[in-house]
Motif scaffolding. Structure first.
Motif, mmCIF file in Angstrom:
data_model
loop_
_atom_site.group_PDB
_atom_site.id
_atom_site.type_symbol
_atom_site.label_atom_id
_atom_site.label_comp_id
_atom_site.label_asym_id
_atom_site.label_seq_id
_atom_site.Cartn_x
_atom_site.Cartn_y
_atom_site.Cartn_z
ATOM 1 N N SER A 1 0.851 -1.291 -0.011
ATOM 2 C CA SER A 1 0.045 -0.113 -0.070
ATOM 3 C C SER A 1 1.014 1.458 -0.067
ATOM 4 N N ALA A 2 1.913 1.090 0.739
ATOM 5 C CA ALA A 2 2.935 2.435 0.855
ATOM 6 C C ALA A 2 3.494 2.511 -0.582
ATOM 7 N N CYS A 3 3.562 1.501 -1.280
ATOM 8 C CA CYS A 3 4.464 1.883 -2.593
ATOM 9 C C CYS A 3 3.236 1.902 -3.717
ATOM 10 N N GLY A 4 1.958 2.008 -3.434
ATOM 11 C CA GLY A 4 0.731 2.335 -4.353
ATOM 12 C C GLY A 4 0.407 1.039 -5.208
ATOM 13 N N VAL A 5 0.675 -0.137 -4.711
ATOM 14 C CA VAL A 5 0.282 -1.265 -5.519
ATOM 15 C C VAL A 5 -0.870 -1.692 -4.912
ATOM 16 N N GLN A 6 -2.007 -1.917 -5.959
ATOM 17 C CA GLN A 6 -3.307 -2.650 -5.669
ATOM 18 C C GLN A 6 -3.109 -4.211 -4.914
ATOM 19 N N PRO A 7 -4.171 -4.217 -3.859
ATOM 20 C CA PRO A 7 -4.092 -5.268 -3.148
ATOM 21 C C PRO A 7 -4.024 -6.654 -3.970
ATOM 22 N N LEU A 8 -4.656 -6.727 -5.166
ATOM 23 C CA LEU A 8 -4.909 -7.710 -5.936
ATOM 24 C C LEU A 8 -4.104 -8.008 -7.250
ATOM 25 N N ALA A 9 -2.968 -6.983 -7.321
ATOM 26 C CA ALA A 9 -2.073 -6.938 -8.504
ATOM 27 C C ALA A 9 -1.281 -8.036 -8.753
ATOM 28 N N ARG A 10 -0.789 -8.343 -9.910
ATOM 29 C CA ARG A 10 -0.105 -9.534 -10.314
ATOM 30 C C ARG A 10 1.201 -8.989 -10.596
ATOM 31 N N GLY A 11 2.284 -9.788 -10.727
ATOM 32 C CA GLY A 11 3.444 -9.527 -10.924
ATOM 33 C C GLY A 11 3.693 -8.854 -12.376
ATOM 34 N N GLU A 12 2.955 -9.391 -13.601
ATOM 35 C CA GLU A 12 3.065 -8.961 -14.809
ATOM 36 C C GLU A 12 2.249 -7.632 -14.827
ATOM 37 N N GLN A 13 1.637 -7.005 -14.031
ATOM 38 C CA GLN A 13 0.800 -5.613 -13.978
ATOM 39 C C GLN A 13 1.823 -4.729 -13.607
ATOM 40 N N LEU A 14 2.921 -5.106 -13.078
ATOM 41 C CA LEU A 14 3.957 -4.080 -12.396
ATOM 42 C C LEU A 14 4.993 -3.664 -13.372
ATOM 43 N N SER A 15 5.476 -2.630 -13.420
ATOM 44 C CA SER A 15 6.471 -1.887 -14.411
ATOM 45 C C SER A 15 7.807 -2.111 -13.503
ATOM 46 N N PRO A 16 9.057 -2.103 -14.225
ATOM 47 C CA PRO A 16 10.332 -1.814 -13.532
ATOM 48 C C PRO A 16 10.738 -0.991 -12.734
ATOM 49 N N ALA A 17 9.892 -0.023 -12.992
ATOM 50 C CA ALA A 17 9.851 1.206 -12.060
ATOM 51 C C ALA A 17 9.096 0.885 -10.882
ATOM 52 N N ASP A 18 8.055 0.076 -10.740
ATOM 53 C CA ASP A 18 7.278 -0.386 -9.720
ATOM 54 C C ASP A 18 8.306 -1.380 -8.932
ATOM 55 N N PHE A 19 8.827 -2.089 -9.489
ATOM 56 C CA PHE A 19 9.755 -3.035 -8.882
ATOM 57 C C PHE A 19 10.840 -2.420 -8.018
ATOM 58 N N ALA A 20 11.453 -1.548 -8.805
ATOM 59 C CA ALA A 20 12.270 -0.635 -7.990
ATOM 60 C C ALA A 20 11.898 0.313 -6.773
ATOM 61 N N ARG A 21 10.738 0.797 -6.920
ATOM 62 C CA ARG A 21 10.209 1.578 -5.733
ATOM 63 C C ARG A 21 9.866 0.491 -4.517
ATOM 64 N N ILE A 22 9.397 -0.863 -4.951
ATOM 65 C CA ILE A 22 9.098 -1.884 -3.682
ATOM 66 C C ILE A 22 10.225 -2.382 -3.183
ATOM 67 N N ALA A 23 11.486 -2.280 -4.353
ATOM 68 C CA ALA A 23 12.571 -2.907 -3.615
ATOM 69 C C ALA A 23 13.265 -1.960 -2.742
ATOM 70 N N ASP A 24 13.200 -0.747 -3.059
ATOM 71 C CA ASP A 24 13.869 0.474 -2.270
ATOM 72 C C ASP A 24 13.089 0.581 -0.777
ATOM 73 N N LYS A 25 11.677 0.159 -0.816
ATOM 74 C CA LYS A 25 10.837 0.315 0.383
ATOM 75 C C LYS A 25 11.244 -1.108 1.263
#
Length: 280
Positions: free
Chosen positions: A249-273
């Motif tokens: 939630s802090a990374c702006g990811v929807q609860p039911l999101a799947r991996g293929e819906q997330l961009s490399p920028a999303d993965f980077a934001r999650i990794a840093d968090k």
């Protein structure tokens, strides 16, 4: 060199194709030239080729660049290459499996270079990732790969082709398909069509503080494509559901999101968090 002449050289040297090396050679001169042109190679370029085969692409590269260092695993091609590369003084053939090469040692005395290759299909992804993850001097890779692999390399989120390798390449590479090549252009003819992919190396293409965590998050995302990203990170990082929900939630990811819906920028934001929160 025309296909029939290449065939004559191969036959005259008693060469036999080996399926375990994925040997499919290109002989069409226009296609060979277009691959080198698509790479943006010039007379000042240094090129590394992986899997030079009968040397047709090697010779084309040599004619258009300053230097080509070609790696070939099959030593039975030595007499063939002695014929097909005769007079190409700026072509150096190294009979060695490039996957066993230490990248730091290899690049120590190398100038910045580009990779141009008709890659052996059976090790395409490991070879590409060896340069993406380990090279300090590679400027770009222009490589012939299976068409379906090319689609995965260059895929966008929310497509079935998008996966871990896409996000892995995106960390340092900008990828595009520059040419599609039918199976009829190879000798012997493979069972699949191919494509030429160009990957330009761009440091910081995805801004992330912890690349190791980025890779772990990406692996988690595609651990099971049937599961939500939340479930996959719970399994990978051994955290409870409420903690997973809080972090995503802090990374702006929807609860039911799947991996293929997330961009490399999303993965980077999650990794840093995750790194900042001490998640490992």
């Amino acid at each position: 060199m025309e296909e029939n002449k290449v065939g004559e050289v191969l036959a005259s040297q008693g060469f036999r194709f080996k399926k375990q090396f994925g040997q499919n050679f290109i002989t069409d001169s226009n296609l060979l030239a277009s691959i080198v042109d698509g790479a943006g190679a010039t007379k000042e370029s240094t090129v590394v080729e992986i899997g030079c085969g009968a040397g047709t692409l090697t010779r084309t590269i040599a004619e258009r660049t300053k230097k080509v260092i070609a790696f070939e695993i099959d030593k039975d091609l030595r007499p063939v290459l002695a014929v097909t590369l005769a007079g190409a003084e700026n072509a150096e053939v190294v009979f060695r499996d490039f996957m066993s090469v230490n990248m730091e040692e290899f690049e120590r005395d190398m100038p910045p270079y580009m990779v141009i290759a008709n890659l052996p299909y059976y090790i395409t992804t490991p070879l590409v990732m060896k340069f993406i993850e380990g090279s300090k001097k590679c400027l770009s890779l222009t490589v012939m790969v299976q068409e379906e692999v090319a689609e995965r390399f260059c895929a966008l989120p929310n497509t079935c082709e998008y996966g871990a390798v896409t996000a892995g390449i995106a960390l340092r590479g900008v990828c595009k398909i520059i040419k599609r090549v039918p199976r009829t252009m190879f000798h012997p003819r493979p069972n699949v069509d191919s494509a030429v992919v160009r990957i330009d190396i761009k440091e910081g293409n995805v801004a992330v503080n912890d690349t190791a965590m980025y890779k772990k998050v990406v692996r988690a995302a595609f651990l099971s494509r049937r599961k939500t990203f939340e479930n996959n990170i719970m399994q990978t990082f051994k955290i409870g559901r409420e903690r997973a929900k809080e972090l995503l939630s802090a990374c702006g990811v929807q609860p039911l999101a799947r991996g293929e819906q997330l961009s490399p920028a999303d993965f980077a934001r999650i990794a840093d968090k995750f790194s900042s929160e001490g998640i490992s």
